[in-house]
Design an enzyme around this catalytic site. Structure first.
Site, PDB file in Angstrom:
ATOM      1  N   GLU A 136       0.824  -1.222   0.000  1.00 21.36           N
ATOM      2  CA  GLU A 136       0.000   0.000   0.000  1.00 21.36           C
ATOM      3  C   GLU A 136       0.851   1.262   0.000  1.00 21.36           C
ATOM      4  O   GLU A 136       0.514   2.239  -0.683  1.00 21.36           O
ATOM      5  CB  GLU A 136      -0.952  -0.010   1.200  1.00 21.36           C
TER       6      GLU A 136
ATOM      7  N   HIS B 173     -11.021  -5.984   7.683  1.00 23.80           N
ATOM      8  CA  HIS B 173     -11.737  -5.664   6.452  1.00 23.80           C
ATOM      9  C   HIS B 173     -12.956  -4.782   6.703  1.00 23.80           C
ATOM     10  O   HIS B 173     -13.837  -4.684   5.847  1.00 23.80           O
ATOM     11  CB  HIS B 173     -12.207  -6.936   5.737  1.00 23.80           C
TER      12      HIS B 173
END
Length: 334
Positions: free
Chosen positions: A57, A126
């Site tokens: 990321e 998540h």
């Protein structure tokens, strides 16, 4: 369109108009993203404009910053908002400050898209809602749509913006709105007014809230999924509530908030993120500062709990009509 289709359409419209737009992220190319928000774009625009990135990321965001500094308009997808933390320093220390550090010479026309919040039983990795962390950072705009029409218009506006925009997409309402009581969408977007999404180019202004329900008893401030919970709760409780969909939390449409609270005299803030230092605290402070002499009761916050995000019990974690109803009754009885 549902929200996924609207987001895909925004990409398509803008990539056709501007060859400097490129999309990058994990599995966003051939696979079309885990939620299929970028489906078909690589086939149409090629691998140099829609390309898969390694599972890094900070690398994805660093690449997007370099592309934006070079003059491109990158759209970086972070697969889940929970994964954004390794890139936090790149966003905060580089993207947010570049225009200021260069005295306006290098703008940062980049968008960081990410599904956020719960609704898929994804547990702690998540399902998080980190919007308040980025709202604290000067130089970043933070957008959270609640319906397909706004999602497309706001995303196009974000892509055209010369500053970095974080675009959080409530995955719980990707396919349809909730009424707050059930674990699955109960109303397909196809039957919802905000699903009438034009095929072509249009924008929804960043920094402009929407009054989705007019009322006189109490103001409910919400964004994303919680807009639908607020609507369901107001109907279930029979409360004459004015519901404001903030749409963007930075910049914030404080004028719309102030006008509504001064009219109703009461305010409830609802968001999915944890309570302590959540964005609701900022909203409560602003309302208190600007509307103190109009308030008939203290501002009430209805939020997620200050606990690690649960997995199987996530529907108990969400603010729903029961908890929001209690908040409404509290503020109306004071």
């Amino acid at each position: 369109m549902n929200m996924i289709q609207a987001i895909n359409s925004a990409h398509d419209v803008m990539m056709e108009r501007d060859p400097d737009i490129a999309v990058l992220g994990e599995d966003i190319g051939y696979f079309g993203g885990v939620f299929r928000a970028t489906e078909g774009l690589q086939k149409k625009y090629g691998r140099t404009r829609v390309f898969d990135a390694p599972i890094s990321e900070n690398g994805i965001i660093a690449a997007a910053i370099g592309m934006a500094a070079y003059g491109l308009r990158p759209i970086a997808e972070i697969q889940f908002a929970d994964y954004i933390y390794p890139a936090f320093d790149q966003i905060v220390s580089e993207a947010a400050r570049m225009r200021y550090r260069t005295a306006g010479e290098w703008p940062m026309p980049m968008v960081v898209r990410s599904p956020y919040g719960g609704g898929i039983f994804g547990g702690q990795t998540h399902s998080q809602s980190p919007e308040a962390l980025f709202a604290h950072i000067a130089g970043i705009k933070t957008v959270i749509p609640s319906n397909p029409y706004d999602a497309k218009g706001l995303l196009i506006a974000a892509i055209e913006d010369n500053d970095p925009v974080l675009f959080f997409e409530p995955k719980r309402i990707y396919n349809g709105p909730f009424d707050g009581f059930y674990e699955r969408p109960v109303t397909p977007w196809a039957k919802h007014p905000s699903a009438e999404v034009p095929d072509g180019h249009y924008t929804v202004p960043i920094g402009k809230a929407s009054i989705v329900r007019e009322g006189n008893e109490v103001t409910i401030l919400a964004y994303g999924t919680m807009v639908h919970v607020a609507l369901a709760t107001a109907e279930a409780e029979g409360v004459d509530a004015e519901i404001i969909d903030l749409r963007t939390i930075v910049p914030l449409d404080i004028e719309a908030i102030e006008a509504s609270v001064k009219k109703t005299g009461r305010c409830v803030v609802v968001h999915e993120a944890t309570r302590t230092a959540g964005f609701g605290a900022e909203l409560s402070a602003l309302v208190q500062e600007r509307c103190f002499y109009h308030l008939e009761a203290p501002v009430v916050r209805v939020t997620g709990f200050d606990t690690p995000y649960p997995h199987s019990l996530e529907w108990n974690y969400f603010p729903g009509p029961v908890r929001l109803g209690l908040g409404l009754r509290k503020v109306l009885e004071d």
